[in-house]
Each structure stands twice: as C-alpha cells, then as structure tokens.
Design a protein around this motif. Sequence first.
Motif, PDB file in Angstrom:
ATOM      1  N   ALA A 101       0.837  -1.197   0.000  1.00  0.00           N
ATOM      2  CA  ALA A 101       0.000   0.000   0.000  1.00  0.00           C
ATOM      3  C   ALA A 101       0.876   1.253   0.000  1.00  0.00           C
ATOM      4  O   ALA A 101       2.035   1.202   0.408  1.00  0.00           O
ATOM      5  N   PRO A 102       0.347   2.401  -0.457  1.00  0.00           N
ATOM      6  CA  PRO A 102       1.092   3.653  -0.314  1.00  0.00           C
ATOM      7  C   PRO A 102       1.394   3.893   1.165  1.00  0.00           C
ATOM      8  O   PRO A 102       0.591   3.510   2.022  1.00  0.00           O
ATOM      9  N   PRO A 103       2.534   4.479   1.507  1.00  0.00           N
ATOM     10  CA  PRO A 103       3.534   5.087   0.600  1.00  0.00           C
ATOM     11  C   PRO A 103       4.568   4.108   0.039  1.00  0.00           C
ATOM     12  O   PRO A 103       5.388   4.514  -0.773  1.00  0.00           O
ATOM     13  N   GLU A 104       4.561   2.826   0.482  1.00  0.00           N
ATOM     14  CA  GLU A 104       5.500   1.870  -0.118  1.00  0.00           C
ATOM     15  C   GLU A 104       5.231   1.718  -1.613  1.00  0.00           C
ATOM     16  O   GLU A 104       6.153   1.517  -2.398  1.00  0.00           O
ATOM     17  N   TRP A 105       3.981   1.755  -1.989  1.00  0.00           N
ATOM     18  CA  TRP A 105       3.615   1.833  -3.396  1.00  0.00           C
ATOM     19  C   TRP A 105       3.791   3.296  -3.802  1.00  0.00           C
ATOM     20  O   TRP A 105       3.010   4.152  -3.438  1.00  0.00           O
ATOM     21  N   ALA A 106       4.850   3.574  -4.523  1.00  0.00           N
ATOM     22  CA  ALA A 106       5.208   4.954  -4.855  1.00  0.00           C
ATOM     23  C   ALA A 106       4.322   5.474  -5.985  1.00  0.00           C
ATOM     24  O   ALA A 106       4.552   5.187  -7.158  1.00  0.00           O
ATOM     25  N   VAL A 107       3.310   6.232  -5.620  1.00  0.00           N
ATOM     26  CA  VAL A 107       2.370   6.795  -6.589  1.00  0.00           C
ATOM     27  C   VAL A 107       2.847   8.187  -6.985  1.00  0.00           C
ATOM     28  O   VAL A 107       3.042   9.059  -6.136  1.00  0.00           O
ATOM     29  N   ARG A 108       3.022   8.391  -8.280  1.00  0.00           N
ATOM     30  CA  ARG A 108       3.565   9.668  -8.763  1.00  0.00           C
ATOM     31  C   ARG A 108       2.485  10.735  -8.937  1.00  0.00           C
ATOM     32  O   ARG A 108       2.738  11.912  -8.713  1.00  0.00           O
ATOM     33  N   LEU A 109       1.290  10.331  -9.370  1.00  0.00           N
ATOM     34  CA  LEU A 109       0.226  11.286  -9.666  1.00  0.00           C
ATOM     35  C   LEU A 109      -0.360  11.822  -8.353  1.00  0.00           C
ATOM     36  O   LEU A 109      -0.968  11.078  -7.597  1.00  0.00           O
ATOM     37  N   PRO A 110      -0.209  13.130  -8.085  1.00  0.00           N
ATOM     38  CA  PRO A 110      -0.658  13.668  -6.795  1.00  0.00           C
ATOM     39  C   PRO A 110      -2.145  13.446  -6.527  1.00  0.00           C
ATOM     40  O   PRO A 110      -2.530  13.122  -5.392  1.00  0.00           O
ATOM     41  N   ASP A 111      -2.989  13.629  -7.539  1.00  0.00           N
ATOM     42  CA  ASP A 111      -4.431  13.459  -7.327  1.00  0.00           C
ATOM     43  C   ASP A 111      -4.771  12.020  -6.963  1.00  0.00           C
ATOM     44  O   ASP A 111      -5.648  11.773  -6.122  1.00  0.00           O
ATOM     45  N   LEU A 112      -4.089  11.053  -7.584  1.00  0.00           N
ATOM     46  CA  LEU A 112      -4.319   9.655  -7.234  1.00  0.00           C
ATOM     47  C   LEU A 112      -3.770   9.363  -5.848  1.00  0.00           C
ATOM     48  O   LEU A 112      -4.410   8.662  -5.051  1.00  0.00           O
ATOM     49  N   ARG A 113      -2.608   9.911  -5.539  1.00  0.00           N
ATOM     50  CA  ARG A 113      -1.994   9.664  -4.236  1.00  0.00           C
ATOM     51  C   ARG A 113      -2.907  10.119  -3.108  1.00  0.00           C
ATOM     52  O   ARG A 113      -3.082   9.414  -2.109  1.00  0.00           O
ATOM     53  N   SER A 114      -3.527  11.283  -3.257  1.00  0.00           N
ATOM     54  CA  SER A 114      -4.410  11.796  -2.211  1.00  0.00           C
ATOM     55  C   SER A 114      -5.668  10.936  -2.073  1.00  0.00           C
ATOM     56  O   SER A 114      -6.177  10.739  -0.967  1.00  0.00           O
ATOM     57  N   ARG A 115      -6.165  10.413  -3.184  1.00  0.00           N
ATOM     58  CA  ARG A 115      -7.356   9.571  -3.126  1.00  0.00           C
ATOM     59  C   ARG A 115      -7.047   8.219  -2.479  1.00  0.00           C
ATOM     60  O   ARG A 115      -7.829   7.711  -1.675  1.00  0.00           O
ATOM     61  N   LEU A 116      -5.915   7.649  -2.835  1.00  0.00           N
ATOM     62  CA  LEU A 116      -5.554   6.365  -2.245  1.00  0.00           C
ATOM     63  C   LEU A 116      -5.300   6.488  -0.750  1.00  0.00           C
ATOM     64  O   LEU A 116      -5.493   5.529   0.005  1.00  0.00           O
ATOM     65  N   ALA A 117      -4.854   7.662  -0.315  1.00  0.00           N
ATOM     66  CA  ALA A 117      -4.604   7.879   1.114  1.00  0.00           C
ATOM     67  C   ALA A 117      -5.889   7.780   1.933  1.00  0.00           C
ATOM     68  O   ALA A 117      -5.836   7.512   3.144  1.00  0.00           O
ATOM     69  N   ALA A 118      -7.041   7.968   1.280  1.00  0.00           N
ATOM     70  CA  ALA A 118      -8.322   7.902   1.982  1.00  0.00           C
ATOM     71  C   ALA A 118      -8.887   6.497   2.028  1.00  0.00           C
ATOM     72  O   ALA A 118      -9.886   6.247   2.708  1.00  0.00           O
ATOM     73  N   CYS A 119      -8.258   5.565   1.320  1.00  0.00           N
ATOM     74  CA  CYS A 119      -8.804   4.204   1.187  1.00  0.00           C
ATOM     75  C   CYS A 119      -8.482   3.341   2.403  1.00  0.00           C
ATOM     76  O   CYS A 119      -7.368   3.395   2.927  1.00  0.00           O
ATOM     77  N   PRO A 120      -9.423   2.512   2.838  1.00  0.00           N
ATOM     78  CA  PRO A 120      -9.087   1.501   3.841  1.00  0.00           C
ATOM     79  C   PRO A 120      -8.124   0.476   3.243  1.00  0.00           C
ATOM     80  O   PRO A 120      -8.162   0.204   2.037  1.00  0.00           O
ATOM     81  N   ILE A 121      -7.253  -0.072   4.083  1.00  0.00           N
ATOM     82  CA  ILE A 121      -6.257  -1.048   3.649  1.00  0.00           C
ATOM     83  C   ILE A 121      -6.616  -2.405   4.240  1.00  0.00           C
ATOM     84  O   ILE A 121      -6.793  -2.541   5.451  1.00  0.00           O
TER      85      ILE A 121
END
Length: 205
Positions: A101-121
């Motif tokens: 999961a992020p941040p180990e999954w290095a997401v480059r697109l800022p808009d995607l990164r912020s959305r994934l940060a809201a997801c349950p893991i």
Amino acid sequence: MTQIGLPFAWPASPSDDEFLVTPSNARAAHTLEHWGAWPVMTAILTGPRKSGRSLLARIFAGKSGGSIVDDAQARDEEQLFHAWNRAQADRKPLVMVADVAPPEWAVRLPDLRSRLAACPIATIGAPDDALMHALLERQFARRGLDARPDLLDWLVARIERNHVALMRTVDLLDQEVLERRKRLSIPFARSVLAEAALIEPKPET
C-alpha cells in the motif's frame, strides 16, 4: 495457551474457489465483506504473491457487485485515478489489489496519491499454522495424494512460512512421488525437501 482458530471457507460452499479464512487473513476478509462501512468506495488489498489475494478480490466482486483492479501498482495511474472517481460516482465498491500500500507503493500522480490515502487497507499476512495445514491438505488432495495428518504437521513445522514455498513443496513432492513411485511419508518428504534445500538437512532427534 493460545488456541489456533480452525479455518473456515468464504463463501461457505463446496467449491474449489473458497478462500480459507484464519487469523492471518481474517481482518482482510472482514474488511472486504463489510464494504458498506468503508469511508470511500475504494479499498486497497495487499498481501504476498500466491496468498489468495486475487481470489479474495473476485469473491468480493461477486458478492458486492463491485469491481477489482489486479496488480494495481503496475497499472496506468491515470486509469486508476478515473476508476477511483467512477467508483465514487456510481456508488459501486472497487478493490485495488497491490503488492504493498502507499507510501510503499510509490504513486507519482498527486491526485491519485491523495485519493488512495483515503482508502481503507486490507492486508493478508503470512500464513499461520492453521492456514498452512489447511492449504497443504487441500493442495495434496487436489493432486490425489494421501497426506496423513502427521506429515502435514511435520511440513508445517519445517517449510518456509509463505505461500510460494508451500506451493513449491507440494509441487515437488507430487512430482517425486510420480517419478520415484514412492508413497508419501515423512522420511520420503525429508529426503526430497532436504535435497532441494527447501528444509535444513538436520538429523531428526
């Protein structure tokens, strides 16, 4: 003494596509089963390769009417961004299956990164004793091999505790039983697995 929970299958049906649930993966299964409680309509499912993560995701999709993206960390980030937004707009749950999961999954697109940060893991852990035993029993049965309980206990105590090593062990023993025309037993397994360096070749006491 801690009691080892016996595995149960999800969904509870006589099928080869059941996901065996034990303490090592129960929280992940619970998270996907209760998708209505997610803060957003997308979750991230992580776990080791061969851990059943894709199977768990497919069962989730079948039960919820949602969708999945497998190997999400290898997908185009723009497509993931639009999939996330579509899940929210349609109110249909989405599971992204990834190695980490992020941040180990290095997401480059800022808009995607912020959305994934809201997801349950939902995280599948390394298999525990109950799951190792149940998976070995299932895999041997699928190959028509008579694996006695004492052999299963012996293997659980000795092979590396991950799904890949478990499958390598079963595949190798299956192959050697056929080639050598031997009965599956602890002495036979000890010889084969030590020769393949899948267990330490230590003398039994």
